[in-house]
Design an enzyme around this catalytic site. Sequence first.
Site, PDB file in Angstrom:
ATOM      1  N   SER A  92       0.852  -1.193   0.000  1.00 34.78           N
ATOM      2  CA  SER A  92       0.000   0.000   0.000  1.00 34.78           C
ATOM      3  C   SER A  92       0.885   1.238   0.000  1.00 34.78           C
ATOM      4  O   SER A  92       1.650   1.467   0.942  1.00 34.78           O
ATOM      5  CB  SER A  92      -0.884   0.003   1.243  1.00 34.78           C
ATOM      6  OG  SER A  92      -1.415   1.310   1.420  1.00 34.78           O
ATOM      7  N   HIS A 123      -1.431  -1.434  -4.123  1.00 35.65           N
ATOM      8  CA  HIS A 123      -2.680  -1.080  -3.437  1.00 35.65           C
ATOM      9  C   HIS A 123      -2.734   0.437  -3.264  1.00 35.65           C
ATOM     10  O   HIS A 123      -1.824   1.047  -2.701  1.00 35.65           O
ATOM     11  CB  HIS A 123      -2.711  -1.785  -2.084  1.00 35.65           C
ATOM     12  CG  HIS A 123      -3.983  -1.627  -1.316  1.00 35.65           C
ATOM     13  ND1 HIS A 123      -5.104  -2.396  -1.548  1.00 35.65           N
ATOM     14  CD2 HIS A 123      -4.318  -0.783  -0.312  1.00 35.65           C
ATOM     15  CE1 HIS A 123      -6.063  -2.052  -0.706  1.00 35.65           C
ATOM     16  NE2 HIS A 123      -5.620  -1.069   0.050  1.00 35.65           N
ATOM     17  N   ASP A 172      -4.917   3.584  -1.827  1.00 38.52           N
ATOM     18  CA  ASP A 172      -5.965   3.935  -0.865  1.00 38.52           C
ATOM     19  C   ASP A 172      -6.539   5.312  -1.174  1.00 38.52           C
ATOM     20  O   ASP A 172      -5.866   6.327  -1.010  1.00 38.52           O
ATOM     21  CB  ASP A 172      -5.397   3.917   0.551  1.00 38.52           C
ATOM     22  CG  ASP A 172      -5.112   2.500   1.022  1.00 38.52           C
ATOM     23  OD1 ASP A 172      -6.057   1.683   1.018  1.00 38.52           O
ATOM     24  OD2 ASP A 172      -3.957   2.212   1.377  1.00 38.52           O
ATOM     25  N   MET A 175      -9.184   8.093  -0.159  1.00 35.36           N
ATOM     26  CA  MET A 175      -9.969   8.509   1.022  1.00 35.36           C
ATOM     27  C   MET A 175     -10.513   9.907   0.811  1.00 35.36           C
ATOM     28  O   MET A 175      -9.832  10.761   0.245  1.00 35.36           O
ATOM     29  CB  MET A 175      -9.075   8.512   2.269  1.00 35.36           C
ATOM     30  CG  MET A 175      -8.395   7.185   2.540  1.00 35.36           C
ATOM     31  SD  MET A 175      -7.505   7.225   4.111  1.00 35.36           S
ATOM     32  CE  MET A 175      -6.634   5.666   4.045  1.00 35.36           C
ATOM     33  N   HIS A 201      -8.604   0.875  -3.603  1.00 36.85           N
ATOM     34  CA  HIS A 201      -9.493   0.693  -2.446  1.00 36.85           C
ATOM     35  C   HIS A 201     -10.204   2.018  -2.196  1.00 36.85           C
ATOM     36  O   HIS A 201      -9.587   2.993  -1.759  1.00 36.85           O
ATOM     37  CB  HIS A 201      -8.609   0.264  -1.255  1.00 36.85           C
ATOM     38  CG  HIS A 201      -9.320   0.112   0.045  1.00 36.85           C
ATOM     39  ND1 HIS A 201      -8.646  -0.052   1.241  1.00 36.85           N
ATOM     40  CD2 HIS A 201     -10.643   0.089   0.363  1.00 36.85           C
ATOM     41  CE1 HIS A 201      -9.519  -0.165   2.223  1.00 36.85           C
ATOM     42  NE2 HIS A 201     -10.732  -0.072   1.727  1.00 36.85           N
ATOM     43  N   MET A 238     -12.269   4.270  -0.213  1.00 34.43           N
ATOM     44  CA  MET A 238     -12.838   4.590   1.107  1.00 34.43           C
ATOM     45  C   MET A 238     -13.531   5.941   0.982  1.00 34.43           C
ATOM     46  O   MET A 238     -13.087   6.949   1.536  1.00 34.43           O
ATOM     47  CB  MET A 238     -11.716   4.617   2.157  1.00 34.43           C
ATOM     48  CG  MET A 238     -11.256   3.224   2.540  1.00 34.43           C
ATOM     49  SD  MET A 238      -9.623   3.226   3.313  1.00 34.43           S
ATOM     50  CE  MET A 238      -8.606   3.281   1.853  1.00 34.43           C
ATOM     51  N   MET A 291     -11.177  -5.761   6.224  1.00 33.45           N
ATOM     52  CA  MET A 291     -10.365  -4.750   6.921  1.00 33.45           C
ATOM     53  C   MET A 291      -9.976  -5.289   8.289  1.00 33.45           C
ATOM     54  O   MET A 291     -10.848  -5.645   9.093  1.00 33.45           O
ATOM     55  CB  MET A 291     -11.144  -3.446   7.110  1.00 33.45           C
ATOM     56  CG  MET A 291     -11.324  -2.585   5.870  1.00 33.45           C
ATOM     57  SD  MET A 291      -9.826  -2.214   4.944  1.00 33.45           S
ATOM     58  CE  MET A 291      -8.790  -1.391   6.161  1.00 33.45           C
ATOM     59  N   GLY A 347      -0.374   2.074   9.568  1.00 29.30           N
ATOM     60  CA  GLY A 347       0.383   1.912  10.809  1.00 29.30           C
ATOM     61  C   GLY A 347      -0.430   1.558  12.041  1.00 29.30           C
ATOM     62  O   GLY A 347       0.063   1.695  13.157  1.00 29.30           O
ATOM     63  N   ASP A 403      -6.344  -6.317   4.817  1.00 23.71           N
ATOM     64  CA  ASP A 403      -5.732  -4.981   4.784  1.00 23.71           C
ATOM     65  C   ASP A 403      -5.741  -4.368   6.181  1.00 23.71           C
ATOM     66  O   ASP A 403      -6.802  -4.119   6.750  1.00 23.71           O
ATOM     67  CB  ASP A 403      -6.551  -4.119   3.815  1.00 23.71           C
ATOM     68  CG  ASP A 403      -6.005  -2.716   3.607  1.00 23.71           C
ATOM     69  OD1 ASP A 403      -4.914  -2.400   4.122  1.00 23.71           O
ATOM     70  OD2 ASP A 403      -6.689  -1.938   2.909  1.00 23.71           O
TER      71      ASP A 403
HETATM   72  C1  DX5 Z   1      -6.042   1.757   5.847  1.00 25.58           C
HETATM   73  C2  DX5 Z   1      -5.712   1.400   4.439  1.00 25.58           C
HETATM   74  C3  DX5 Z   1      -4.572   0.462   4.315  1.00 25.58           C
HETATM   75  C4  DX5 Z   1      -3.267   0.950   4.882  1.00 25.58           C
HETATM   76  C5  DX5 Z   1      -2.616  -0.241   5.506  1.00 25.58           C
HETATM   77  O1  DX5 Z   1      -7.220   2.477   5.878  1.00 25.58           O
HETATM   78  O2  DX5 Z   1      -6.814   0.818   3.789  1.00 25.58           O
HETATM   79  O3  DX5 Z   1      -4.395  -0.005   2.988  1.00 25.58           O
HETATM   80  O4  DX5 Z   1      -2.384   1.488   3.946  1.00 25.58           O
HETATM   81  O5  DX5 Z   1      -1.471   0.180   6.176  1.00 25.58           O
HETATM   82  P1  DX5 Z   1      -0.752  -0.753   7.235  1.00 25.58           P
HETATM   83  O6  DX5 Z   1      -0.287  -1.968   6.491  1.00 25.58           O
HETATM   84  O7  DX5 Z   1       0.361   0.115   7.740  1.00 25.58           O
HETATM   85  O8  DX5 Z   1      -1.768  -1.083   8.283  1.00 25.58           O
HETATM   86 ZN    ZN Z   2      -6.435  -0.154   1.791  1.00 31.57          ZN
END
Ligand code: DX5
Ligand code: ZN
Length: 226
Positions: free
Chosen positions: A8, A33, A35, A37, A66, A68, A137, A145, A175
């Site tokens: 990601s 990946h 993200d 948002m 992804h 969100m 999730m 993190g 994820d």
């Molecule tokens: C969180 C994201 C993840 C995120 C995962 O909302 O959907 O894809 O980047 O990061 P780590 O692997 O650090 O939890």
């Molecule tokens: Zn994600």
Amino acid sequence: MSVLIAPSILSADFAALGSAIAAVERGGADLIHVDVMDGHFVPNITIGVPVVKSLRKIATVPLDVHLMIQEPDRYIDAFAEAGAAMMSVHVEVLPHLHRTVHAIKALGAKAGVVLNPSTPVASLSEIAGDVDYVLVMSVNPGFGGQTFIPRSESKVGEVRALLDQAGNRAPVEIDGGIDQQNIARVVAAGASIIVAGSAVFHTPDPERATRELKAAASGVVAPTTR
Ligand code: DX5
Ligand code: ZN
């Protein structure tokens, strides 16, 4: 089923996404990946269509986008056109999930549905035969993190069982909070697409971290490369 690693880029340096992607591809990344948002569905704001379009030009592996965001139906055409090979949408925001899943497929992308940690597996029962993948999730979405939520491991198994029952071999993706310590366990539980952000990019060597995660996912210890 072979296990795919999807670093990601949320945890990468946004000023150097090209070199971040090149590094994880050298390490064997199968997908990138991405993200997205919107500051509404999740508290954070990240990247949108123009960035995906630029990443498509430099990535050699498919982009796993992804979403969100509160109203994904408004944006799926644009993300498909920008080059998203896979698009996942959250069950929690979609009263007409069946329509959205088929709209994504009609655009030529793989359609995934995502469950937040508090969303029951049963919410997929009527759509299990239609999806190309399910994303579980294992943290509350919004930030990289965070700590892996332990219940997610058995949830992956429950999603796998539901898909099998529907006669659908679609993969289960996971994820959030995945690292060297827990990756083999979630694979054993039935996950076969593994997202990892900080475990890849918050290390001195993302190429090596990708290679080592991939090896750990298949139960093999990575050869030491340096
Ligand atoms: C969180 C994201 C993840 C995120 C995962 O909302 O959907 O894809 O980047 O990061 P780590 O692997 O650090 O939890
Ligand atoms: Zn994600």
